[in-house]
Enzyme design. Sequence first.
Site, PDB file in Angstrom:
ATOM      1  CB  CYS A 381      -1.110   0.129   1.370  1.00  0.00           C
ATOM      2  SG  CYS A 381      -2.353   1.001   1.073  1.00  0.00           S
ATOM      3  CG  HIS A 513      -3.477  -3.698   2.821  1.00  0.00           C
ATOM      4  ND1 HIS A 513      -2.483  -3.326   3.873  1.00  0.00           N
ATOM      5  CD2 HIS A 513      -3.893  -2.848   2.446  1.00  0.00           C
ATOM      6  CE1 HIS A 513      -2.704  -1.796   3.873  1.00  0.00           C
ATOM      7  NE2 HIS A 513      -3.556  -1.495   3.081  1.00  0.00           N
ATOM      8  CD  GLU A 515      -1.115  -6.700   4.786  1.00  0.00           C
ATOM      9  OE1 GLU A 515      -1.399  -5.571   5.193  1.00  0.00           O
ATOM     10  OE2 GLU A 515      -0.615  -6.713   3.750  1.00  0.00           O
TER      11      GLU A 515
END
Length: 547
Positions: A381, A513, A515
């Site tokens: 990001c 993102h 993750e």
Amino acid sequence: MKYILVSGGVISGIGKGIFASSLGVLLKTLGLRVTAIKIDPYMNIDAGTMSPFEHGEVFVLDDGGEVDLDLGNYERFLDITLTRDNNITTGKIYQLVIQKERRGDYLGKTVQVVPHITNALQDWIERVAKIPVDCSGESPDVCIIELGGTVGDIESAPFIEAMRQFQFRVGHENFALSHVSLVPVIGPVACRCSKALEPEVRDKISMFCHVGKEQVISVRDVLSTYHVPLLLKEQGVLNFFRKRLDLDSMRISTDQLIKGEIILKQWTKLTAEYDRLGDSVTIVLVGKYTNLQDSYLSVKKALEHSSLKCEKTLILNWVEASHLEKEYEIKDPAKYKEAWQSLTSANGILVPGGFGNRGTEGKVTAARWARENKIPYLGICLGLQIAVIEFARNVCGLEVASSEEFEKDASHPVVVNMPEISTVNLGGTMRLGSRPTIFQDKTEDWSTILTNSIDVRTQMVSERHRHRYEVNPKYIEILEQHGLHFVGRDITGRRMEIMELQDHPFFVGTQYHPEYLSRPLKPSPPFLGFMIAASGLSIDAVLNNDK
């Protein structure tokens, strides 16, 4: 539907989320479909505007919900997909009841906490518990409800009362309670402790809490949170709930039973492999909220998942970005030197998401060090935007390149505010949730293949977003001419999603993102590519192993 409430006492953050997630894993080993709900007693509608310093990271769901980080634990452990309604806040419940009152649903009634707030909460739970959370499309069999905070909090009182009523609504045989508490004699009813409870301590807790000895569970410190499900199983937790909720009477298909057996085998193997990890790999995270590591919890977990896949022991060093800036050498020479030692000795450099101007130049410096010294770099990001700014300044010759977030009247705004995003209202107005990324070519570069999710044939991946700013399309041509390629874009082709630097071991940034979708048994591809490069491993050796 079976319901299990997990509450906590003494202190917040005692580990209710990990306990709830681990319990869910055990229930899944029986072939049951499990969902989870988190109740947060604060007045905020959601976690979107809350400071990471105060509340940890904001976890983002497929539907764009900005929720408590415990929903990230649920999704990672249970490998499920939740919705924004799986996170209940006081703000949401009161907003719902007030809207009903204004609409006239309670016409003639005095609207009160009991029964209107408590009923609204129970209705919400029953509705959300039935929402499918996996690709089967089937409703879950068990719903685990975590009550945030502690039972002594004033704001928790309406929720505790609602749950007291709820056990009678659904029936004793369909509702059970687990309480997580601190045992000060030993360390941090399940009892958080540094070592196993002694029998006499277990007996005393049993007597004073009016529960059987077998119901007092010692959640002692273990090597990792991945060990907790098996720790609970060893102490008979699963057998207790099988009897208490009559789980064996539930209809479970053969396919689900087989899946349950596979989950147990995989989880057992995961913990065994964790115990015998090999050489270490050092990653430095350069961020803004490093004083509270829960601010980057999902990033930390995604790194763990990838290090497990690579069979490496993860050493994660945290560097406050501002400590890398030249001005800090005068302010605090020791911290400046320490930050640079961490950066220059790392096997990989990661710059995560974030907001605001503080530490920006330190992050730019970190990206430059990674680029010039061929150190694997992953930007997420803001980390992608930072890499673009650094490249524009030092490679493309745009020395004053910046972002509109940091400099509204920048001469070269290589990062700009998205035109459709509000700059006035902050809550829930970002580009949020799952969005598709289209890959622009079938490059054979190994880092791009890893970034391109699991199946390179689709040339598309859906990942979760949370941002207000994007790379300025006006500068794409000059950036790519100098070797920074945007290999992933949105469906319009104008929004940059993935960047990659040529002639570098691994220099990748994602606007999304990754993750949020990483799982212990299914590491996020960008994180895995980053970890492979940082570890100096062969991509084929890692991807073709049987883990």
